[in-house]
Design a protein around this motif. Structure first.
Motif, PDB file in Angstrom:
ATOM      1  N   UNK A  18      61.919  99.395  85.758  1.00  0.00           N
ATOM      2  CA  UNK A  18      62.649  99.896  86.927  1.00  0.00           C
ATOM      3  C   UNK A  18      63.667  98.874  87.405  1.00  0.00           C
ATOM      4  N   UNK A  19      63.228  97.590  87.396  1.00  0.00           N
ATOM      5  CA  UNK A  19      64.146  96.530  87.829  1.00  0.00           C
ATOM      6  C   UNK A  19      65.333  96.430  86.883  1.00  0.00           C
ATOM      7  N   UNK A  20      65.057  96.557  85.565  1.00  0.00           N
ATOM      8  CA  UNK A  20      66.135  96.499  84.578  1.00  0.00           C
ATOM      9  C   UNK A  20      67.108  97.651  84.774  1.00  0.00           C
ATOM     10  N   UNK A  21      66.556  98.859  85.011  1.00  0.00           N
ATOM     11  CA  UNK A  21      67.417 100.030  85.227  1.00  0.00           C
ATOM     12  C   UNK A  21      68.283  99.837  86.456  1.00  0.00           C
ATOM     13  N   UNK A  22      67.683  99.288  87.526  1.00  0.00           N
ATOM     14  CA  UNK A  22      68.448  99.053  88.754  1.00  0.00           C
ATOM     15  C   UNK A  22      69.533  98.027  88.514  1.00  0.00           C
ATOM     16  N   UNK A  23      69.199  96.988  87.685  1.00  0.00           N
ATOM     17  CA  UNK A  23      70.182  95.953  87.407  1.00  0.00           C
ATOM     18  C   UNK A  23      71.343  96.493  86.588  1.00  0.00           C
ATOM     19  N   UNK A  24      71.015  97.336  85.602  1.00  0.00           N
ATOM     20  CA  UNK A  24      72.062  97.958  84.794  1.00  0.00           C
ATOM     21  C   UNK A  24      72.961  98.832  85.673  1.00  0.00           C
ATOM     22  N   UNK A  25      72.334  99.586  86.572  1.00  0.00           N
ATOM     23  CA  UNK A  25      73.100 100.444  87.474  1.00  0.00           C
ATOM     24  C   UNK A  25      74.010  99.600  88.363  1.00  0.00           C
ATOM     25  N   UNK A  26      73.469  98.482  88.869  1.00  0.00           N
ATOM     26  CA  UNK A  26      74.263  97.623  89.742  1.00  0.00           C
ATOM     27  C   UNK A  26      75.419  96.993  88.985  1.00  0.00           C
ATOM     28  N   UNK A  27      75.196  96.696  87.689  1.00  0.00           N
ATOM     29  CA  UNK A  27      76.221  96.007  86.921  1.00  0.00           C
ATOM     30  C   UNK A  27      77.461  96.865  86.698  1.00  0.00           C
ATOM     31  N   UNK A  28      77.337  98.177  86.757  1.00  0.00           N
ATOM     32  CA  UNK A  28      78.526  98.999  86.525  1.00  0.00           C
ATOM     33  C   UNK A  28      79.348  99.185  87.800  1.00  0.00           C
ATOM     34  N   UNK A  29      78.947  98.555  88.893  1.00  0.00           N
ATOM     35  CA  UNK A  29      79.748  98.479  90.105  1.00  0.00           C
ATOM     36  C   UNK A  29      79.992  97.005  90.392  1.00  0.00           C
ATOM     37  N   UNK A  30      81.231  96.614  90.419  1.00  0.00           N
ATOM     38  CA  UNK A  30      81.586  95.211  90.627  1.00  0.00           C
ATOM     39  C   UNK A  30      82.366  95.073  91.925  1.00  0.00           C
ATOM     40  N   UNK A  31      81.743  94.432  92.896  1.00  0.00           N
ATOM     41  CA  UNK A  31      82.369  94.201  94.193  1.00  0.00           C
ATOM     42  C   UNK A  31      82.427  92.704  94.461  1.00  0.00           C
ATOM     43  N   UNK A  32      83.440  92.255  95.174  1.00  0.00           N
ATOM     44  CA  UNK A  32      83.539  90.819  95.480  1.00  0.00           C
ATOM     45  C   UNK A  32      82.481  90.398  96.489  1.00  0.00           C
ATOM     46  N   UNK A  33      82.374  89.103  96.717  1.00  0.00           N
ATOM     47  CA  UNK A  33      81.388  88.594  97.650  1.00  0.00           C
ATOM     48  C   UNK A  33      81.619  89.051  99.073  1.00  0.00           C
ATOM     49  N   UNK A  34      82.891  89.280  99.426  1.00  0.00           N
ATOM     50  CA  UNK A  34      83.222  89.735 100.777  1.00  0.00           C
ATOM     51  C   UNK A  34      84.289  90.820 100.709  1.00  0.00           C
ATOM     52  N   UNK A  35      84.063  91.894 101.439  1.00  0.00           N
ATOM     53  CA  UNK A  35      85.061  92.948 101.645  1.00  0.00           C
ATOM     54  C   UNK A  35      85.229  93.086 103.160  1.00  0.00           C
ATOM     55  N   UNK A  36      86.460  93.304 103.597  1.00  0.00           N
ATOM     56  CA  UNK A  36      86.719  93.341 105.032  1.00  0.00           C
ATOM     57  C   UNK A  36      87.285  94.699 105.432  1.00  0.00           C
ATOM     58  N   UNK A  37      86.676  95.308 106.454  1.00  0.00           N
ATOM     59  CA  UNK A  37      87.165  96.550 107.045  1.00  0.00           C
ATOM     60  C   UNK A  37      87.567  96.282 108.491  1.00  0.00           C
ATOM     61  N   UNK A  38      88.556  96.999 108.983  1.00  0.00           N
ATOM     62  CA  UNK A  38      88.755  97.119 110.429  1.00  0.00           C
ATOM     63  C   UNK A  38      88.184  98.473 110.842  1.00  0.00           C
ATOM     64  N   UNK A  39      87.797  98.589 112.092  1.00  0.00           N
ATOM     65  CA  UNK A  39      87.162  99.821 112.567  1.00  0.00           C
ATOM     66  C   UNK A  39      87.345  99.931 114.071  1.00  0.00           C
ATOM     67  N   UNK A  40      86.920 101.069 114.610  1.00  0.00           N
ATOM     68  CA  UNK A  40      86.899 101.235 116.065  1.00  0.00           C
ATOM     69  C   UNK A  40      85.921 100.222 116.666  1.00  0.00           C
ATOM     70  N   UNK A  41      85.952 100.016 117.987  1.00  0.00           N
ATOM     71  CA  UNK A  41      85.123  98.977 118.605  1.00  0.00           C
ATOM     72  C   UNK A  41      83.624  99.226 118.442  1.00  0.00           C
ATOM     73  N   UNK A  42      82.843  98.179 118.696  1.00  0.00           N
ATOM     74  CA  UNK A  42      81.390  98.288 118.669  1.00  0.00           C
ATOM     75  C   UNK A  42      80.938  99.375 119.639  1.00  0.00           C
TER      76      UNK A  42
END
Length: 390
Positions: A18-42
């Motif tokens: 299960x862990x291997x399957x999850x890792x394989x699934x995660x590997x096909x999505x590559x995101x950087x360490x930080x992504x930044x969004x702006x949004x409406x206020x808290x």
């Protein structure tokens, strides 16, 4: 003992698989360490949804989603334009920036080549009128003469209010305008009985504060059987559609209320944003939808079957389209709509370049001249000008 040992090995093997399957699934999505969004206020549903999605990205990919709250339209889109954020989870300001309207019709803005990654159509609504229950307001016509909040620096909110007033053939001149410094301040104005009505999304968390206040909360209804009234609203906001909201304080989920809605949040980005980043963001949001859809008010609206691929008023980003094609939801009609939207942006930006060559320096004259030039350019190409856009 031997039997127990074998079972344990089997269980461990299952866990490892299960862990291997999850890792394989995660590997096909590559995101950087930080992504930044702006949004409406808290405190808003848009901010809460951003945080909920960010939690999933952190848990699944180790990606830190930084959410920068912005009090108004310009403060959410300025960091996007400058490249300091990757996405903006806002509302109609993305359309107004594309159109070069309102605050974006200034000399330092003009039409922007924005793109959409995804959007949210919730069970609530993107924008409607909420009132103090003691104000005696049930229909749009009842707003005449009442105190309605005007949020400084938020022309998209104020223009949406104007459009909803037009349902009853009213304008800002027919109500008492109450100027406030931000969305939160508009809620306070109603609670403190300095205003009677405020605009916002049906399931906006701050509306709960009005509901629990001594005044109570009531939503204005906009019946769908009055086609002329609907046409007046949509002439001003063509990306708004009639909608039955079933989510929000005081709303009976079995009956709902007749309102209008549009995408909120609308996850906008720049045309030049990295296509791989957009592709992977959309893929992650789709793949993990079930993990965040119940974790913030309105988050259910990010479902893939609620993406208006054939009706969008802003072009989709090429990275998003790559994913939509990959999963088989991008149609010929969606592509035709995409081409029309790209043409619209080209017409607007060309009209802007021509206009600023010899534009007046006076601010009011500049804006008035641009609105006229914009209107004429769109009409010349048989594109919807948006009524009274000047």
């Amino acid at each position: 003992m031997q039997s127990t040992y074998r079972v344990t090995l089997g269980a461990l093997g299952g866990i490892a698989a299960a862990a291997l399957a999850a890792n394989v699934q995660a590997q096909d999505i590559e995101l950087p360490g930080t992504v930044v969004w702006s949004a409406y206020p808290t405190g808003t549903s848009g901010y809460a949804q951003s945080v909920a999605i960010g939690s999933i990205l952190q848990n699944e990919y180790g990606t830190n989603l930084r959410v920068i709250p912005g009090r108004n339209d310009v403060s959410r889109l300025s960091p996007l334009r400058s490249g300091r954020v990757n996405f903006s989870a806002g509302g109609s300001e993305a359309v107004y920036a594309q159109e070069g309207m309102l605050n974006f019709g200034e000399v330092n803005w003009g039409p922007q080549p924005l793109r959409i990654a995804m959007w949210n159509i919730s069970d609530g609504c993107s924008f409607t009128m909420a009132t103090g229950a003691d104000a005696g307001i049930e229909t749009a016509a009842d707003l005449e003469g009442k105190r309605v909040t005007w949020v400084q620096g938020a022309p998209s909110l104020n223009n949406a209010t104007r459009a909803l007033l037009s349902y009853a053939d009213l304008t800002w001149d027919d109500v008492e305008r109450v100027d406030v410094g931000g969305y939160g301040a508009s809620i306070e104005a109603v609670i403190e009985n300095r205003a009677d009505a405020v605009g916002g999304s049906c399931n906006s968390a701050p509306f709960l504060r009005i509901e629990s206040s001594p005044r109570g909360l009531r939503f204005v209804t906009f019946p769908h059987d009055d086609q002329d009234a609907i046409d007046r609203v949509r002439a001003r906001l063509p990306w708004y559609v009639p909608h039955v909201a079933t989510d929000g304080p005081t709303i009976d989920p079995d009956e709902g209320i007749e309102v209008f809605t549009s995408p909120y949040p609308m996850l906008a980005t720049r045309d030049e944003e990295d296509a791989d980043l957009v592709y992977n963001m959309v893929k992650a949001m789709h793949r993990h939808y079930d993990q965040y859809k119940d974790n913030a008010p309105g988050a259910i609206g990010w479902a893939m079957d609620r993406q208006g691929l054939e009706e969008a008023f802003v072009p989709y980003h090429e990275g998003a389209i790559r994913y939509f094609e990959e999963i088989g939801v991008w149609t010929d009609a969606a592509q035709e709509n995409q081409e029309n939207n790209l043409k619209r942006q080209e017409v607007l930006m060309a009209a802007w370049e021509r206009y600023i060559e010899d534009a007046p320096t006076d601010r009011d004259a500049f804006q008035e001249g641009w609105m006229t030039a914009r209107f004429e350019a769109l009409q010349e190409h048989d594109l919807v000008p948006i009524a009274e856009s000047w």
